[in-house]
Design a protein around this motif. Structure first.
Motif, mmCIF file in Angstrom:
data_model
loop_
_atom_site.group_PDB
_atom_site.id
_atom_site.type_symbol
_atom_site.label_atom_id
_atom_site.label_comp_id
_atom_site.label_asym_id
_atom_site.label_seq_id
_atom_site.Cartn_x
_atom_site.Cartn_y
_atom_site.Cartn_z
ATOM 1 N N MET B 1 0.849 -1.199 0.000
ATOM 2 C CA MET B 1 0.000 0.000 0.000
ATOM 3 C C MET B 1 0.887 1.251 0.000
ATOM 4 O O MET B 1 2.051 1.190 0.346
ATOM 5 N N LYS B 2 0.313 2.361 -0.405
ATOM 6 C CA LYS B 2 1.064 3.629 -0.412
ATOM 7 C C LYS B 2 0.308 4.641 0.445
ATOM 8 O O LYS B 2 -0.887 4.500 0.663
ATOM 9 N N PRO B 3 1.006 5.693 0.895
ATOM 10 C CA PRO B 3 0.331 6.691 1.735
ATOM 11 C C PRO B 3 -0.852 7.334 1.008
ATOM 12 O O PRO B 3 -0.819 7.509 -0.202
ATOM 13 N N PRO B 38 6.309 4.829 8.112
ATOM 14 C CA PRO B 38 5.821 3.447 8.082
ATOM 15 C C PRO B 38 4.310 3.361 8.355
ATOM 16 O O PRO B 38 3.593 2.621 7.677
ATOM 17 N N MET B 40 2.109 5.653 7.742
ATOM 18 C CA MET B 40 1.400 6.195 6.568
ATOM 19 C C MET B 40 1.451 5.214 5.404
ATOM 20 O O MET B 40 0.478 5.059 4.673
ATOM 21 N N ASN B 41 2.599 4.533 5.241
ATOM 22 C CA ASN B 41 2.726 3.556 4.153
ATOM 23 C C ASN B 41 1.696 2.439 4.296
ATOM 24 O O ASN B 41 1.248 1.868 3.304
ATOM 25 N N PHE B 42 1.332 2.111 5.521
ATOM 26 C CA PHE B 42 0.328 1.071 5.739
ATOM 27 C C PHE B 42 -1.054 1.659 5.981
ATOM 28 O O PHE B 42 -1.974 0.946 6.343
#
Ligand SMILES: Cc1cc2nc3c(=O)[nH]c(=O)nc-3n(C[C@H](O)[C@H](O)[C@H](O)COP(=O)(O)OP(=O)(O)OC[C@H]3O[C@@H](n4cnc5c(N)ncnc54)[C@H](O)[C@@H]3O)c2cc1C
Ligand code: FES
Ligand code: FES
Lengths: 161, 282
Positions: B1-3, B38, B40-42
């Motif tokens: 996933m991306k932010p 991290p 935000m990435n998830f």
């Protein structure tokens, strides 16, 4: 909110005028906007080290930095270690010592080790292991990587003598 | 996933940052980004606005005035590890800094971010409590000073308001020698357990991390006899609400307290050496 903003990104000594969404990670911009796919992406949570690049000479995680944050800073990726086709002594040493198998971790290892040797030309084995402790390798068992780095440190020691 | 998408604002003063935070309720500060990105990435967090404080020069200083050490909130973990005056006057901080994550994480992660994030397994929250530091916080009403012992409220939770910034940590020169120890599964991982120990001669204090929901400075006797000292660590541990209580966790806590105490007794270069306070297998 998805609108793009202009960005001047300096990578491997060259400045690129691009447009990015603020949410784009540096790792993704390097790979997808600039085609520099030597920067690998493993975990996107800072744990594996595959995405490590140098920012103003220091190893950092490109998956934990937004591209928009590093305007004006010098980014070095694995593609920037050499100009042209030849390899650096460290890269030669990786090859000679079989310090890579699949190669997924290699760019991050090379950049971390390059920065270490820049800062500390003759590190002890313990220092080398500590420096690359943030770079996961699933293939080699690390010993050959440590050997390759120490061999270069040894070489430079001989040069000095 | 991306932010998820967000607006991005760079600021150069604390006042600008505070104003942006006050006006946008789900805005967030980004310092090193080593904990925030991290998440935000998830998409565990999705701020509408990121306020990038990395350009605030006023938060980047380390000042030692002979009584207090003042560390600006944007000072990176690696800068603390490498700082000559910190190594000389507050060596326990330099040793602890080396145990935070990996080199690449330390090059970007900041002390202020670590305090605001308040992970109970983190080194800095415990260090500030152990050294009786004060944390300077700035918001719309100006600056307030919070003792570290009152700053942390529990898991990832502090007294910081959404429109406040950690600006600096002020650490008094410790009257007594401190020691540090931690154990992690691998070099650079978050601690399974760690401790700061202050030896005032026959008695002192222990501050654990990775053991309870927040760091607490616990008074204890420190007898010369090792068995009696182990008993004292057990007693001190008994005053805490231990997270996921188990025999192994208690064992690690006692081991780390003992090792930190032994570290506090090392002299000169040995105190700062690579091996000191290391987390080799027990
Ligand atoms: C692989 C890995 C291993 C790690 N290992 C460790 C470890 O062993 N020990 C350890 O302690 N940490 C560890 N960390 C976390 C690291 O230390 C972070 O740097 C730190 O927790 C947060 O600091 P930051 O500057 O990166 O903050 P950010 O990620 O930028 O922010 C974290 C939070 O604090 C807020 N914030 C940041 N700065 C301020 C400020 N000045 N005022 C108010 N709020 C603020 C943000 O809004 C956010 O909510 C690790 C991280 C990774 C990725
Ligand atoms: S992809 Fe960045 S650390 Fe794993
Ligand atoms: S060579 Fe395959 S991960 Fe290191």
């Amino acid at each position: 909110m998805n609108s793009k903003v202009p960005l001047k990104l300096t990578v491997n000594g060259e400045t690129f005028d691009i447009e990015v969404e603020p949410r784009w990670l540096l790792s993704d911009v390097l790979r997808h906007q600039l085609g520099l796919v030597g920067t690998h992406v493993g975990c996107e949570q800072g744990a594996c080290g595959a995405c490590t690049v140098l920012i103003d000479g220091k190893p950092e995680r490109s998956c934990l930095t937004f591209a928009i944050q590093v305007e004006g800073q010098q980014i070095t990726t694995v593609e920037g270690l050499t100009r042209g086709e030849h390899l650096t002594p460290l890269q030669e040493s990786f090859s000679a010592h079989h310090a890579l198998q699949c190669g997924y971790c290699t760019p991050g290892m090379l950049l971390t080790a390059t920065a270490l040797l820049e800062q500390e030309p003759h590190p002890t084995e313990q220092r080398v292991r500590e420096a690359i402790s943030g770079n996961v390798c699933r293939c080699t068992g690390y010993q050959f990587i440590v050997d390759a780095i120490l061999a270069v440190a040894g070489d430079t020691k001989e040069d000095v003598r | 996933m991306k932010p998820a998408a967000f607006e991005y604002q760079r600021v150069t003063t604390v006042a600008e940052a505070v104003k942006l935070l006050r006006d946008a309720p789900d805005a967030k500060v980004i310092a090193g980004g080593q904990s925030l990105v991290p998440l935000m990435n998830f998409r565990l967090t999705r701020p509408s606005l990121l306020v990038d404080v990395n350009g605030i020069k006023a938060l980047q200083h380390v000042v030692w005035d002979g009584t207090y050490l003042r560390i600006g909130s944007l000072v990176r973990h690696q800068q603390i590890a490498d700082h000559a005056e910190i190594q000389k006057h507050f060596p326990v901080l330099a040793v602890a800094a080396r145990h935070i994550g990996h080199w690449a994480i330390r090059n970007r992660g900041t002390i202020g971010g670590s305090l605001a994030h308040a992970d109970p397994a983190s080194e800095w929250p415990a260090a500030t409590v152990a050294l009786q530091a004060e944390i300077d916080v700035e918001g719309p009403q100006g600056i307030r000073t919070v003792p570290a012992s009152e700053f942390f409220q529990g898991y990832y939770s502090t007294v910081l308001q959404p429109d406040e910034l950690v600006v600096a940590v002020r650490i008094p020169y410790p009257k007594f020698r401190l020691g540090f120890a931690e154990i992690a599964r691998r070099l650079g991982d978050f601690a399974l357990a760690g401790a700061f120990v202050e030896d005032d001669g026959g008695q002192g204090f222990v501050t654990w991390f990775g053991i309870a929901d927040k760091p607490v400075r616990v008074h204890t006797v420190l007898p010369d006899n090792m068995e009696a000292r182990r008993e004292a660590w057990q007693q001190a541990l008994g005053t805490l609400a231990i997270a996921d209580d188990s025999k192994s966790r208690r064992h690690l806590a006692v081991q780390m307290a003992e090792r930190a105490w032994q570290h506090s007794r090392l002299e000169g270069g040995k105190y700062l050496s690579e091996e000191a306070a290391g987390g080799d297998p027990l």
